[in-house]
Motif scaffolding. Structure first.
Motif, PDB file in Angstrom:
ATOM      1  N   GLY A   1      -5.534   6.946   4.778  1.00 32.33           N
ATOM      2  CA  GLY A   1      -4.215   6.906   4.716  1.00 32.33           C
ATOM      3  C   GLY A   1      -4.102   7.187   3.566  1.00 32.33           C
ATOM      4  O   GLY A   1      -2.735   7.900   3.327  1.00 32.33           O
TER       5      GLY A   1
ATOM      6  N   ASP B   1      14.086   8.273   3.549  1.00 34.10           N
ATOM      7  CA  ASP B   1      13.864   9.175   4.346  1.00 34.10           C
ATOM      8  C   ASP B   1      13.348   8.356   5.962  1.00 34.10           C
ATOM      9  O   ASP B   1      12.610   7.507   6.400  1.00 34.10           O
TER      10      ASP B   1
ATOM     11  N   ASP C   1       4.222  -2.279   3.067  1.00 29.16           N
ATOM     12  CA  ASP C   1       5.873  -1.601   2.415  1.00 29.16           C
ATOM     13  C   ASP C   1       6.294  -3.042   1.835  1.00 29.16           C
ATOM     14  O   ASP C   1       7.027  -3.785   1.445  1.00 29.16           O
TER      15      ASP C   1
ATOM     16  N   HIS D   1       0.501  -1.476  -0.445  1.00 28.41           N
ATOM     17  CA  HIS D   1      -0.426   0.192  -0.090  1.00 28.41           C
ATOM     18  C   HIS D   1       0.784   0.936   0.017  1.00 28.41           C
ATOM     19  O   HIS D   1       1.474   1.251   0.927  1.00 28.41           O
TER      20      HIS D   1
ATOM     21  N   THR E   1      11.906   4.835   5.952  1.00 24.92           N
ATOM     22  CA  THR E   1      11.273   4.880   4.354  1.00 24.92           C
ATOM     23  C   THR E   1      12.920   4.580   3.031  1.00 24.92           C
ATOM     24  O   THR E   1      13.094   5.705   3.146  1.00 24.92           O
TER      25      THR E   1
ATOM     26  N   GLY F   1      11.547   4.903  -0.434  1.00 26.32           N
ATOM     27  CA  GLY F   1      10.562   5.284  -0.945  1.00 26.32           C
ATOM     28  C   GLY F   1      11.428   5.267  -2.634  1.00 26.32           C
ATOM     29  O   GLY F   1      10.006   4.767  -4.059  1.00 26.32           O
TER      30      GLY F   1
ATOM     31  N   ARG G   1      16.904  13.141   5.404  1.00 21.44           N
ATOM     32  CA  ARG G   1      17.193  12.239   3.900  1.00 21.44           C
ATOM     33  C   ARG G   1      18.722  12.084   3.532  1.00 21.44           C
ATOM     34  O   ARG G   1      19.805  12.555   3.289  1.00 21.44           O
TER      35      ARG G   1
ATOM     36  N   ARG H   1       1.777  -0.071   8.198  1.00 21.05           N
ATOM     37  CA  ARG H   1       2.405  -0.081   6.365  1.00 21.05           C
ATOM     38  C   ARG H   1       2.409  -1.472   5.867  1.00 21.05           C
ATOM     39  O   ARG H   1       2.242  -2.856   6.181  1.00 21.05           O
TER      40      ARG H   1
ATOM     41  N   ASN I   1       9.149   9.890  -0.697  1.00 25.97           N
ATOM     42  CA  ASN I   1       8.341  10.152   0.337  1.00 25.97           C
ATOM     43  C   ASN I   1       7.195   9.543   0.446  1.00 25.97           C
ATOM     44  O   ASN I   1       5.831   9.671   1.012  1.00 25.97           O
ATOM     45  N   VAL I   2       7.245   8.421  -0.593  1.00 25.84           N
ATOM     46  CA  VAL I   2       6.035   7.805  -0.912  1.00 25.84           C
ATOM     47  C   VAL I   2       6.291   6.015  -0.155  1.00 25.84           C
ATOM     48  O   VAL I   2       7.343   5.879  -0.692  1.00 25.84           O
ATOM     49  N   VAL I   3       5.982   5.595   0.979  1.00 29.85           N
ATOM     50  CA  VAL I   3       5.640   3.591   1.217  1.00 29.85           C
ATOM     51  C   VAL I   3       5.759   2.798  -0.161  1.00 29.85           C
ATOM     52  O   VAL I   3       4.552   3.331  -0.535  1.00 29.85           O
ATOM     53  N   PRO I   4       6.293   2.690  -0.981  1.00 30.84           N
ATOM     54  CA  PRO I   4       6.558   1.537  -2.016  1.00 30.84           C
ATOM     55  C   PRO I   4       5.069   1.172  -1.795  1.00 30.84           C
ATOM     56  O   PRO I   4       4.943  -0.258  -1.225  1.00 30.84           O
TER      57      PRO I   4
ATOM     58  N   ASP J   1       1.465   4.223   1.226  1.00 32.96           N
ATOM     59  CA  ASP J   1       1.621   5.517   2.240  1.00 32.96           C
ATOM     60  C   ASP J   1       2.157   6.856   2.076  1.00 32.96           C
ATOM     61  O   ASP J   1       3.710   6.689   1.780  1.00 32.96           O
ATOM     62  N   HIS J   2       2.031   8.114   2.916  1.00 33.90           N
ATOM     63  CA  HIS J   2       3.042   9.135   3.374  1.00 33.90           C
ATOM     64  C   HIS J   2       3.910   7.975   3.956  1.00 33.90           C
ATOM     65  O   HIS J   2       3.294   7.981   4.804  1.00 33.90           O
ATOM     66  N   SER J   3       5.418   8.393   3.507  1.00 27.13           N
ATOM     67  CA  SER J   3       6.288   8.132   4.593  1.00 27.13           C
ATOM     68  C   SER J   3       6.380   8.932   5.759  1.00 27.13           C
ATOM     69  O   SER J   3       6.906   7.732   6.413  1.00 27.13           O
TER      70      SER J   3
ATOM     71  N   GLN K   1      -3.175  12.507   5.903  1.00 29.56           N
ATOM     72  CA  GLN K   1      -2.683  11.844   5.056  1.00 29.56           C
ATOM     73  C   GLN K   1      -1.243  10.982   5.532  1.00 29.56           C
ATOM     74  O   GLN K   1      -0.452   9.889   5.432  1.00 29.56           O
TER      75      GLN K   1
ATOM     76  N   ARG L   1      11.799   9.903   9.555  1.00 28.15           N
ATOM     77  CA  ARG L   1      11.558  11.411  10.308  1.00 28.15           C
ATOM     78  C   ARG L   1      11.235  10.863  12.117  1.00 28.15           C
ATOM     79  O   ARG L   1      10.845   9.724  11.877  1.00 28.15           O
TER      80      ARG L   1
END
Lengths: 403, 403
Positions: B373, B280, A230, A216, B257, B259, B208, A228, A269-272, A218-220, B186, B282
Motif C-alpha cells: 500500500g 481528512d 494508525d 504503518h 484520518t 494525519g 478537509r 490500517r 494525507n498520510v495515516v500516521p 499509508d495514503h489517507s 496507492q 473521503r
C-alpha cells in the motif's frame, strides 16, 4: 524589616536576568551568580552569620549560644527556568528572610538558618534540586560529570566545584532539627478554594514513560479503515484511558498527563505511521499511581490488537512519593491557627528541594497560590500579601521549634 | 514493442531525478523537463504524431483518416513528490505506450491518443492535477498566480506560460470519445484480495478541516485532573470518534484520518495548552461522508464540555465524489474478461487527473497493486507484470472504443 523593604528586595531580585520574554536566571549564569552576591551582601549587612559552601549555597544564621543547639532551617532557590517567572523559588527566600528578621530580636534556644540553594531547576544541566541532592548525599556524580548544558559545559565546570566538594557538601543531619520551604503552588487548587495558604503533607513522585507506537504510514484516501495501522489512533486511545483512569482517582491525588507527542510523517494525507509520546503519572498514594500504570499497560495491549500496531515502552523514572514530617506539619498547622490564617492541607504535585531535605531532616512546606495555576512562565504571579502570610506562619512555626 | 523494451523505457525514466533518498522530479524541475524531452523524442521516433501545448503536456496520436473521428485517449503524469517513488504516474504513461504500440497496426475508425500531463503532484506549487484542470477549464488562475514554490517562483514563472495560455489550453470535449488512466492503487485493497487489476467506478472526494483546540497549559504535577483544560485529551477524543465513525461506515467506502497533529508547548511536564490537527474525510457516498462530519461536530461539542476547551474549526475543502462513466467502466470490464484477467471493481481514494478529465470526457481508470500500500515514498513498488496486464486491458478497451 517592614513589608515595603521586603517588596523592594523582591523587586530587586526580579531585575537580575529580566528580559522582555520572562526571566533568564539559569543556575550559575552571570545573572544567577549576581543575585547570590546581592543576597549574600544583604544578609551580611543585616547582621547574620553568613557563609557559602563550595557549591555557592548561602547559609545565613541567627546563632544560638546554647550548647547542643540544633538548627531550625528554612530556604528555597533563586535560579529560574528559561523564560521563567519572578516567583518560583524567590518567594521562599523572601518569606525566609521575613521570618529571620522577625526572630532576630527573640531569644531562642536553637539556631535559625536561611538556606539559599543553587541549581534547583533542571533547565541548565538536566538535573533538578542539585544543591539539596548534594546537601543530603543524593548527588549522582557520574551523571553530573557526563551531562552538559547546551554549550557543552557540565555542572562542575560551571560551578567551579569538584566531585570531592560535592561529597563534602553533605549536611550533618544531627545538627538539624527541622526544615520548612515556602513555595508557590504551581497549580490552581488554592485558587479554586479561595485560600491564601497551603500546608503540605506529602510530595508526589513522578513515574514517567516514553512510548513509541509503530503503525504503518499509508495514503489517507486509498487505505480502507480495516486495512490500517494508525499509530495516532492507538496513541489517542492510551491518552484517553490514562486521563480517565487518573480522573476517577482524583480524590487520591493522582494525576496522569501526556504532555509531549510527535507524529510521523505528520502529513494531512498520510495515516500516521509512528507516534512518540511521554506519560507523566504522579501521586502521593503509590497504590493509586500503580493502578493507573497497570491500566495504561492494559490499554496498550488493547490498542495493539485493535489498531494493529506495536508499542515500545521505556520507563524513564519511577520515584516513591514522599510523606513529609507529621510533627513539622502539625507545628505549621498550629502556627496558622495562632496567626488566624485559614489554610488548606494539601499535597505537592511538583518536586522541590524540600523533597531531598526531608530524606535527612524533618521537613514540611507552605504553599501560596499561583494565579491561574501558571508557573515557569513570564505570566507566573502571586500576591505579595500571600508571601507575607506565609512568612508569618513560617516565623511563628520556626519560633515554636527554636524554643 | 516487447515488454523488455518497455521495461527499459520505464527504467530509463527512473534515472531522471533519482537520488539515494527517492525520486525528486518536481513539476517543471530540470529532471521533469528532461523526462518530458526524452518521452517526446521517443514518441516521435516511434512514428506517432506528437505535439505539446503551451503547458508542455505531450499529445501523441495514431490519427484516424475517417471524417469526424473522435479521440479515444489514455494518459498519466511523470512528475513526482519530494522523495517519491518510480511508479506513481509513470506506470500510466508506460501502460498507455504499451496500448498505442499494440494499436499501431490496427485499422481504427477513431484516433487514439496518449496524453502526458504536467504537474499532477501538488508538491511544488500546492495545487494538484494542474494540467488536467487547465485542459478541462478548472484552473484557478488567480490562486496559481499567488501561490509560489519554496523559492518564491509561481507556476507561470516555472512553466513559462501565461494565464492566457492556460485559458487557451482547454480541450474541446466534442473531439473526445473517452479517457482511461492507468495508475498504481496507492492503497492495499488489491493486495489484500490477491488481485492484479482494479477497475475504478468512482473517485472519492476529500472534505478537509484544520482544527485548533485551545485549553490551558498547566503544571502536570500540580494541577488536579478536575481543574485541567487538556487540549490533547480533547483532540484524542475527536481522533477516536472520527476513526470509529468512519470504521463503522467502511463498507460505504468512507475513510477518516487525522494525519497531522501538533501539540503546544509539547513538554513532558506541562498539560497541553493547545493542539492543532487536520481531518481528512473521503468517500464516494456523500451521505456517508456527511454522517462522519456530523458525528465529528457532535464529538467536538462533547469534548468542549468534558475537557473545558475551545475549538476553532476551519473547513479547507469540501469536494463532491466523482462517479466515473458507466459505459467506459463496462468496456474495461469486458476487456478484462476478454483478456481473462481477474479484476476487482473498486473506488479510488486518491485524486487523479482522471477526476478532472471525467468532468468533460467519459472517463474510467485501471489500478494495479501497490506493494504494502506504499506510495509517495522511495519504497513504492509495483510488479512490472501488472503494468503489462493493465496495458493489455487498456489496449483491448481502447480498440473496442476506437472501432
Amino acid at each position: 524589616m517592614d513589608s515595603t523593604e521586603l517588596l523592594n528586595i523582591f523587586n530587586c531580585i526580579g531585575t537580575y536576568g529580566e528580559t522582555n520574554n520572562g526571566m533568564y536566571r539559569l543556575a550559575y549564569s552571570d545573572a544567577d551568580n549576581d543575585t547570590h552576591d546581592y543576597l549574600f551582601n544583604l544578609l551580611v549587612e543585616k547582621g547574620y552569620d553568613v557563609r557559602t559552601d563550595a557549591m555557592g549555597n548561602i547559609f545565613a544564621e541567627i546563632p544560638s549560644s546554647e550548647p547542643n543547639a540544633k538548627i531550625v532551617a528554612t530556604g528555597s532557590h533563586l535560579d529560574t527556568v528559561h523564560c521563567g517567572g519572578k516567583y518560583d523559588g524567590t518567594v521562599g527566600v523572601i518569606a525566609g528572610l521575613f521570618a529571620l528578621e522577625k526572630l532576630k530580636t527573640c531569644k531562642l534556644k536553637h539556631t535559625v538558618q536561611l538556606i539559599i540553594f543553587r541549581a534547583e531547576e533542571s533547565s541548565r544541566f538536566g538535573f533538578s534540586c542539585m544543591a539539596s541532592k548534594a546537601l543530603t548525599g543524593n548527588a549522582d556524580i557520574k551523571k553530573w560529570l557526563e551531562n552538559t548544558d547546551s554549550n557543552g559545559m557540565n555542572f562542575f565546570d560551571a560551578s567551579g566545584t569538584s566531585p570531592r566538594d560535592i561529597e563534602n557538601a553533605k549536611l550533618d543531619n544531627e545538627h538539624y532539627k527541622s526544615f520548612i520551604e515556602v513555595h508557590i503552588e504551581q497549580g490552581n487548587i488554592l485558587e479554586s478554594y479561595g485560600l491564601h495558604v497551603g500546608i503540605v503533607s506529602a510530595i508526589a513522585a513522578p513515574t514517567r514513560f516514553c512510548i513509541t507506537v509503530k503503525g504503518h504510514a499509508d495514503h489517507s484516501g486509498a487505505t480502507p479503515m480495516d486495512l490500517r495501522s494508525d499509530a495516532l489512533c492507538a496513541a489517542a486511545r492510551i491518552i484517553n484511558d490514562i486521563n480517565h483512569e487518573a480522573y476517577i482517582r482524583k480524590d487520591e491525588g493522582t494525576v496522569g498527563t501526556v504532555g509531549k507527542l510527535d507524529v510521523y510523517p505528520n502529513s494531512m494525507n498520510v495515516v500516521p505511521g509512528e507516534v512518540e509520546f511521554t506519560v507523566d503519572i504522579r501521586g502521593i498514594d503509590k497504590d493509586s499511581v500503580d493502578a493507573v500504570i497497570k491500566h495504561m499497560y492494559y490499554s496498550i495491549e488493547e490498542a495493539t490488537q485493535i489498531h494493529h500496531v506495536k508499542f515500545n515502552v521505556v520507563e524513564l523514572c519511577n520515584d516513591l512519593p514522599v510523606n513529609l514530617d507529621r510533627s513539622v506539619f502539625q507545628t505549621l498547622v498550629n502556627a496558622a491557627e495562632d496567626e488566624k490564617i485559614p489554610y488548606h492541607e494539601m499535597n505537592s504535585g511538583a518536586g522541590h528541594d524540600a523533597m531531598y531535605m526531608s530524606k535527612i531532616i524533618p521537613t514540611s512546606m507552605i504553599f501560596i497560590p499561583s494565579k491561574g495555576g501558571i508557573s515557569h512562565h513570564p505570566e507566573e504571579y502571586s500576591e505579595f500579601d500571600d508571601v507575607i502570610l506565609a512568612g508569618q506562619i513560617l516565623a511563628n512555626a520556626m519560633e515554636k521549634m527554636a524554643n
